[in-house]
Design an enzyme around this catalytic site. Structure first.
Site, mmCIF file in Angstrom:
data_model
loop_
_atom_site.group_PDB
_atom_site.id
_atom_site.type_symbol
_atom_site.label_atom_id
_atom_site.label_comp_id
_atom_site.label_asym_id
_atom_site.label_seq_id
_atom_site.Cartn_x
_atom_site.Cartn_y
_atom_site.Cartn_z
ATOM 1 C CG LEU A 95 -2.265 -0.974 0.939
ATOM 2 C CD1 LEU A 95 -2.988 -0.750 2.646
ATOM 3 C CD2 LEU A 95 -2.882 -1.023 0.052
ATOM 4 C CG ASN A 140 -7.647 -3.171 0.408
ATOM 5 O OD1 ASN A 140 -7.681 -4.399 0.905
ATOM 6 N ND2 ASN A 140 -6.460 -2.811 -0.492
ATOM 7 C CB CYS A 155 -3.871 -4.849 2.094
ATOM 8 S SG CYS A 155 -2.720 -5.185 1.376
ATOM 9 C CB ILE A 157 -10.586 -13.061 -5.350
ATOM 10 C CG1 ILE A 157 -9.818 -13.709 -6.320
ATOM 11 C CG2 ILE A 157 -11.166 -13.867 -5.237
ATOM 12 C CD1 ILE A 157 -9.160 -14.694 -6.138
ATOM 13 N N GLY A 170 -9.690 -11.146 -10.902
ATOM 14 C CA GLY A 170 -9.479 -12.192 -10.322
ATOM 15 C C GLY A 170 -8.373 -13.368 -11.899
#
Lengths: 257, 303
Positions: free
Chosen positions: B73, B126, B129, B190, B242
């Site tokens: 991130l 999110n 992560c 995903i 994904g």
């Protein structure tokens, strides 16, 4: 502007065992490319492209040249491409070397497969450039004729003493700087070599630009994968080799990071 | 020309193709290849309350049919997003999904609140992560916490809220139901699958973070399965992602139940992947008598 496309390979030869020299006809890339920039080259059957530095640019012929070493299965796949085949590249990428005014002198230093990116920048200076190249052994000592043809002074070093100076490029660099004072040093090679060069260059107060490499995904600055530790405005930050580099001012790079 | 418009949680996208968070930055790089207005939307790089430097390198490892990343991130923080990225992005003629991540529930809520009144069309929270120590997947792998953080963000935001789910769980449908029950307007899935590679010469992991998230075609069938399961378990729209790299993958994902799709790692090998997918979808619809792409959502006929 970045360009992605499939372009014909117009020349291919082996520069040494496991090192290939290819020329690609891509006028719109050649028109914009600068010494020190790189390309992301697709290797068929592999998910990620391989970042490979541009060795030389011929703007008139509309070609760029890559000299690369087979490092693994991906580069092996790229090496299977022959004259007449199409090669899928994204280029020109990253920041190239800064070129000084026409009265300035340059010293280019490459180690191993860090030598090819020196061709383009050395040619910018011609007789005003000297090139120190370091290789493991004489059998892989590539590109010396290219530098000589461009009018550059060449100093060859080998780790095993089979050609030129027996020792690392840093030995040759110290000796060179005893009598000459280039306005800028350009360097590309393994990190310990770069660190050695930068330490010496700092002692002599010579501006130095280094070209770095890192495992890369997108190559354009979006994924933020290819980090290197840098200091900018007194602040430590992770920069990205693909977009902020691959060429960095040596003062910005944390060689211990 | 088929009608490619889709609606996710009240937000209309001109087509269902959205570059995924982390794969596209804020669009600046890929704008050099094509106008961003061609895209349905952009899910921007994960944004945190404060600037983050991310993890040390190497952050990238190649895998069979995919890659690992451990970026962690890295981003300039929400102020930079609001003051620098968003003003430019809002002029590009595409939907803007702000992907946000926080290390605490309160931080997530504060972050969402900071985007109120902005040009952001939708929030993607999110909670998945795999590359950060606090927050991230720690939120997304526990039903109770996933619900709590969703509720806190929902209460703080004036935007439609999509929650991005982690595949690194035993039952992704339980997590999906929990975030739905706590106010999520959509889910996206995903995120990457926690994975590892080792350099056998050095006997060290390739990633400095030791482990990272797997993406690329390798994860595609897992993503299809999870999207199908989640689409059958919740009543809110599902955005599928994904390993999508072709228009056929995109169609397959939509048949599994995705109302829209996101493209991630495929963009790294082929910057034009999103555009080729949009064009391919269009042709496919015409060839198959599909007038509106949303007709195919969830139309897989299971055995």
């Amino acid at each position: 502007m970045y360009k992605q496309g499939k372009y014909p390979i117009t020349e291919k030869c082996a520069a040494a065992k496991g090192i290939f020299d290819i020329t690609v006809k891509c006028p719109e890339i050649a028109a914009e490319a600068q010494a020190g920039q790189f390309a992301q080259i697709a290797a068929e059957g592999f998910f990620l492209r391989r970042p490979i530095s541009i060795c030389d640019i011929d703007k008139e012929a509309g070609t760029i040249r890559f000299v690369f070493e087979v490092r693994g299965k991906g580069t092996e796949k790229i090496a299977e491409l022959n004259k007449g085949n199409m090669i899928d590249i994204i280029a020109p990428l990253g920041k190239g070397f800064k070129v000084l005014d026409a009265d300035k002198k340059a010293l280019c230093i490459g180690g191993g497969i860090g030598v090819p990116p020196m061709v383009g920048i050395a040619k910018e200076y011609g007789e005003r450039a000297a090139v120190i190249s370091g290789f493991r052994t004489s059998a892989v000592a590539i590109l010396q004729e290219d530098f000589k043809t461009a009018g550059c002074e060449t100093i060859l070093c080998t780790d095993d003493g089979t050609a030129g100076i027996h020792g690392f490029v840093t030995v040759a660099l110290e000796e060179y700087l005893q009598s000459k004072k280039p306005d800028i040093i350009y360097a590309c090679g393994p990190m310990p070599m770069l660190k050695g060069i930068v330490d010496i260059a700092e002692k002599y107060r010579i501006e130095t630009q280094v070209s770095l490499e890192q495992r890369m995904a997108c190559g354009v600055g979006a994924c933020l994968g290819c980090v290197c530790r840098t200091v900018k405005d007194g602040r430590e930050i992770y920069s990205h080799v693909c977009k902020d580099g691959p060429v960095f001012d040596s003062k910005e790079v944390d060689f211990n990071g | 020309m088929a009608d490619l418009r889709v609606n996710v949680a009240g937000v209309e996208f001109k087509n269902p193709v959205i570059p995924a968070s982390g794969a596209f930055g804020y669009g600046r790089e890929y704008e050099q290849f094509y106008p961003l207005s061609k895209l349905g939307g952009i899910s921007v790089k994960g944004t945190t309350l404060h600037e983050r430097q991310g993890n040390p390198g190497p952050r990238i490892a190649e895998t069979p049919a995919g890659m690992l990343n451990s970026v962690g991130l890295q981003n300039g923080g929400v102020d930079k997003f609001l003051n620098y990225e968003l003003p430019s992005l809002m002029t590009k003629g595409t939907r803007i999904i702000a992907n946000i991540a926080g290390s605490t529930v309160e931080e997530c809520a504060e972050l969402a609140g900071r985007l109120n009144g902005s040009a952001v069309d939708m929030i993607e929270l999110n909670i998945s992560c795999p590359n950060v120590k606090q927050g991230g997947a720690a939120f997304g792998t526990d039903c109770t916490i996933a619900g709590q953080v969703t509720r806190a963000v929902k209460d703080a935001t004036d935007k439609p809220l999509m929650v991005k789910l982690s595949p690194n769980v035993t039952s992704i449908t339980d997590i999906a139901k929990s975030v739905e029950a706590n106010g999520a307007d959509a889910v996206s899935l995903i995120n990457t699958i926690l994975a590892m590679r080792i350099d056998i010469k050095t006997r060290r992991p390739i990633l400095k973070n030791n482990v990272g998230g797997l993406s690329g075609p390798a994860v595609f069938p897992i993503a299809v399965r999870m999207v199908w399961q989640v689409a059958n378990a919740v009543n809110i729209p599902v955005v599928g992602m994904g390993g999508i790299s072709t228009f056929e993958d995109a169609i397959e994902m939509m048949m599994a139940g995705a109302s829209a799709i996101q493209i991630g790692a495929a963009i790294f090998s082929n910057p034009y992947a999103p555009i080729e997918i949009i064009d391919g979808m269009n042709k496919w619809c015409d060839q198959n008598g599909v007038k509106s792409i949303s007709e195919i959502v969830g139309t897989v006929n299971p055995f």
